[in-house]
Design a protein around this motif. Sequence first.
Motif, mmCIF file in Angstrom:
data_model
loop_
_atom_site.group_PDB
_atom_site.id
_atom_site.type_symbol
_atom_site.label_atom_id
_atom_site.label_comp_id
_atom_site.label_asym_id
_atom_site.label_seq_id
_atom_site.Cartn_x
_atom_site.Cartn_y
_atom_site.Cartn_z
ATOM 1 N N LEU A 1 10.481 16.048 3.183
ATOM 2 C CA LEU A 1 11.530 17.061 3.124
ATOM 3 C C LEU A 1 12.013 17.307 1.698
ATOM 4 C CD1 LEU A 1 13.651 15.770 6.156
ATOM 5 C CD2 LEU A 1 11.839 17.498 6.153
ATOM 6 N N THR B 1 15.487 8.038 -0.146
ATOM 7 C CA THR B 1 16.822 7.895 -0.742
ATOM 8 C C THR B 1 16.650 7.406 -2.179
ATOM 9 O OG1 THR B 1 17.017 5.574 -0.119
ATOM 10 C CG2 THR B 1 17.819 7.187 1.478
ATOM 11 N N GLY C 1 4.782 12.525 4.989
ATOM 12 C CA GLY C 1 4.650 13.051 6.350
ATOM 13 C C GLY C 1 4.793 11.960 7.387
ATOM 14 N N MET D 1 13.542 7.158 12.462
ATOM 15 C CA MET D 1 12.562 6.427 11.640
ATOM 16 C C MET D 1 12.858 4.931 11.657
ATOM 17 S SD MET D 1 9.830 7.035 9.846
ATOM 18 C CE MET D 1 9.058 5.577 10.448
ATOM 19 N N TYR E 1 21.391 7.546 8.340
ATOM 20 C CA TYR E 1 21.389 8.485 9.471
ATOM 21 C C TYR E 1 19.970 8.843 9.912
ATOM 22 C CZ TYR E 1 26.427 8.942 9.165
ATOM 23 O OH TYR E 1 27.774 8.670 9.183
ATOM 24 N N ASN F 1 11.691 3.545 14.905
ATOM 25 C CA ASN F 1 10.222 3.456 14.904
ATOM 26 C C ASN F 1 9.738 2.287 14.045
ATOM 27 O OD1 ASN F 1 10.326 5.782 16.379
ATOM 28 N ND2 ASN F 1 9.435 7.115 14.822
ATOM 29 N N LEU G 1 9.641 2.535 3.541
ATOM 30 C CA LEU G 1 10.006 3.828 4.130
ATOM 31 C C LEU G 1 11.196 4.343 3.346
ATOM 32 C CD1 LEU G 1 9.764 2.598 7.802
ATOM 33 C CD2 LEU G 1 8.091 4.006 6.591
ATOM 34 N N ALA H 1 9.170 11.422 4.303
ATOM 35 C CA ALA H 1 9.017 12.364 5.416
ATOM 36 C C ALA H 1 8.431 13.690 4.942
ATOM 37 C CB ALA H 1 10.365 12.586 6.083
ATOM 38 N N ALA I 1 17.945 7.645 11.950
ATOM 39 C CA ALA I 1 17.911 6.623 13.009
ATOM 40 C C ALA I 1 16.568 6.575 13.727
ATOM 41 C CB ALA I 1 19.035 6.893 14.013
ATOM 42 N N THR J 1 15.276 3.828 4.518
ATOM 43 C CA THR J 1 15.644 5.213 4.815
ATOM 44 C C THR J 1 17.170 5.347 4.821
ATOM 45 O OG1 THR J 1 15.578 4.758 7.186
ATOM 46 C CG2 THR J 1 13.586 5.683 6.208
ATOM 47 N N HIS J 2 17.621 6.585 4.852
ATOM 48 C CA HIS J 2 19.064 6.875 4.891
ATOM 49 C C HIS J 2 19.659 6.318 6.192
ATOM 50 C CE1 HIS J 2 22.665 9.448 5.187
ATOM 51 N NE2 HIS J 2 22.593 9.469 3.862
ATOM 52 N N LYS K 1 28.936 12.750 6.247
ATOM 53 C CA LYS K 1 28.371 11.567 6.883
ATOM 54 C C LYS K 1 28.965 10.349 6.188
ATOM 55 C CE LYS K 1 23.943 13.398 8.351
ATOM 56 N NZ LYS K 1 22.532 13.647 8.039
ATOM 57 N N PHE L 1 4.269 9.559 10.806
ATOM 58 C CA PHE L 1 3.172 8.697 11.233
ATOM 59 C C PHE L 1 2.718 9.030 12.655
ATOM 60 C CE2 PHE L 1 5.623 6.283 8.153
ATOM 61 C CZ PHE L 1 4.650 5.792 7.317
ATOM 62 N N GLY L 2 3.527 9.825 13.372
ATOM 63 C CA GLY L 2 3.239 10.082 14.778
ATOM 64 C C GLY L 2 3.918 9.034 15.660
ATOM 65 N N GLY L 3 5.221 8.867 15.479
ATOM 66 C CA GLY L 3 5.988 7.951 16.324
ATOM 67 C C GLY L 3 5.690 6.495 16.018
HETATM 68 P P1 NAP Z 1 14.621 10.773 11.301
HETATM 69 O O1 NAP Z 1 15.300 11.799 12.123
HETATM 70 O O2 NAP Z 1 14.993 9.348 11.494
HETATM 71 O O3 NAP Z 1 13.036 10.874 11.425
HETATM 72 C C1 NAP Z 1 12.372 11.956 12.054
HETATM 73 C C2 NAP Z 1 10.898 11.770 11.838
HETATM 74 O O4 NAP Z 1 10.549 12.051 10.483
HETATM 75 C C3 NAP Z 1 10.406 10.351 12.064
HETATM 76 O O5 NAP Z 1 10.226 10.088 13.445
HETATM 77 C C4 NAP Z 1 9.130 10.350 11.259
HETATM 78 O O6 NAP Z 1 8.109 11.080 11.946
HETATM 79 C C5 NAP Z 1 9.513 11.185 10.058
HETATM 80 N N1 NAP Z 1 10.022 10.364 8.956
HETATM 81 C C6 NAP Z 1 11.311 10.096 8.633
HETATM 82 N N2 NAP Z 1 11.388 9.340 7.530
HETATM 83 C C7 NAP Z 1 10.101 9.122 7.138
HETATM 84 C C8 NAP Z 1 9.509 8.406 6.060
HETATM 85 N N3 NAP Z 1 10.257 7.777 5.123
HETATM 86 N N4 NAP Z 1 8.150 8.390 5.976
HETATM 87 C C9 NAP Z 1 7.387 9.039 6.898
HETATM 88 N N5 NAP Z 1 7.895 9.732 7.941
HETATM 89 C C10 NAP Z 1 9.242 9.778 8.048
HETATM 90 O O7 NAP Z 1 14.781 11.127 9.749
HETATM 91 P P2 NAP Z 1 15.683 12.245 9.045
HETATM 92 O O8 NAP Z 1 17.110 11.949 9.290
HETATM 93 O O9 NAP Z 1 15.109 13.583 9.378
HETATM 94 O O10 NAP Z 1 15.361 11.893 7.531
HETATM 95 C C11 NAP Z 1 14.109 12.237 6.990
HETATM 96 C C12 NAP Z 1 14.002 11.627 5.606
HETATM 97 O O11 NAP Z 1 15.070 12.074 4.783
HETATM 98 C C13 NAP Z 1 14.061 10.102 5.629
HETATM 99 O O12 NAP Z 1 13.076 9.658 4.731
HETATM 100 C C14 NAP Z 1 15.455 9.774 5.140
HETATM 101 O O13 NAP Z 1 15.506 8.556 4.420
HETATM 102 C C15 NAP Z 1 15.750 10.964 4.233
HETATM 103 N N6 NAP Z 1 17.188 11.293 4.200
HETATM 104 C C16 NAP Z 1 17.859 11.516 5.362
HETATM 105 C C17 NAP Z 1 19.206 11.801 5.318
HETATM 106 C C18 NAP Z 1 19.987 12.015 6.568
HETATM 107 O O14 NAP Z 1 21.198 12.257 6.461
HETATM 108 N N7 NAP Z 1 19.391 11.917 7.745
HETATM 109 C C19 NAP Z 1 19.864 11.869 4.082
HETATM 110 C C20 NAP Z 1 19.134 11.639 2.910
HETATM 111 C C21 NAP Z 1 17.793 11.363 2.976
HETATM 112 P P3 NAP Z 1 7.018 10.341 12.870
HETATM 113 O O15 NAP Z 1 7.736 9.956 14.107
HETATM 114 O O16 NAP Z 1 5.963 11.358 13.054
HETATM 115 O O17 NAP Z 1 6.548 9.133 12.094
#
Ligand code: NAP
Length: 256
Positions: free
Chosen positions: A35, A14, A49, A80, A76, A83, A11, A33, A78, A73-74, A194, A51-53
């Motif tokens: 993004l 980063t 994309g 993912m 933050y 899950n 997952l 994800a 939390a 994953t990053h 952060k 997985f649906g929780g």
């Molecule tokens: P999050 O709030 O923990 O996750 C929200 C939802 O996005 C998860 O429930 C999952 O959807 C989907 N998701 C997140 N990471 C995924 C992955 N690697 N593969 C497939 N689905 C994923 O995550 P977030 O903070 O929005 O971060 C999204 C992505 O950006 C992550 O991959 C993370 O590593 C990256 N990122 C985050 C940050 C940050 O500051 N948060 C900074 C840099 C990079 P479902 O429940 O439908 O599976």
Amino acid sequence: MSRMVGRILVLGGTGDALTIARRLQASDVYSLAGLGKVPDGLACRVRVGGFGGSEGLARFLETERIALVVDATHPYAAQMSANAASASKLAGVNCWALRRPPWEPRGGDDWRWVANWDAIRAELAPFARPFFTLGREPLSHLADIPAHQYWTIRCLDAHPGTDRARVIGARGPFTLDGERALFEQNRFDVVVSKNSGGAATEAKLDVARERGLPVVMLRRPSLPAVARIFETTDALLAELDALREPIDDRMIRPGS
Ligand code: NAP
């Protein structure tokens, strides 16, 4: 000795995760994800994309016959991470996590710890030129910028900004010299961050210290317990190599 034979799901999202993904094999999966940028040139499969929780992820682990989940994953992300831990339990699959150590304040630092957006806004009240480096969240508050403030927001998203805010769409790593020039040009009086840890985006903290600027630091979310936690990609990759070694050995010396 327990050795793994099977597919790995990483997952990601980063730079560290991409380093791991570059070492995966064709049968493994790298998940994003959706993004940011989708990398090319990986030997493994890349899926994009949610997985649906956790139930959706557990189903994916079963249908794809995943043997090990690596949560890279990053810190933050939390949701993912939560899950990943619960889906792995549901599916009876091992879960490892890469958790970069947080940055720690050093002599001369003035860090103000906060837990959420409301606390950030309250801490920023005395300042005029905040520099936001915590992702896209400030973009959803552009209409609420206090009259005495001008915001600079650095995040991955391209955005035209407003007459009260400039958005810098950029991806690290950021150099010390580059950060010094940015702080000088923009006359920031406070940094919002952060606690991501790692070297790629740390230079802003060095420059804040040099200039005697406070840093409003968003606390890390709590993350689930998993079977193994690694602080560096090197440590994690060494364990993945160790797991795969016997498979390669068998291929080289059949019957051994
Ligand atoms: P999050 O709030 O923990 O996750 C929200 C939802 O996005 C998860 O429930 C999952 O959807 C989907 N998701 C997140 N990471 C995924 C992955 N690697 N593969 C497939 N689905 C994923 O995550 P977030 O903070 O929005 O971060 C999204 C992505 O950006 C992550 O991959 C993370 O590593 C990256 N990122 C985050 C940050 C940050 O500051 N948060 C900074 C840099 C990079 P479902 O429940 O439908 O599976």
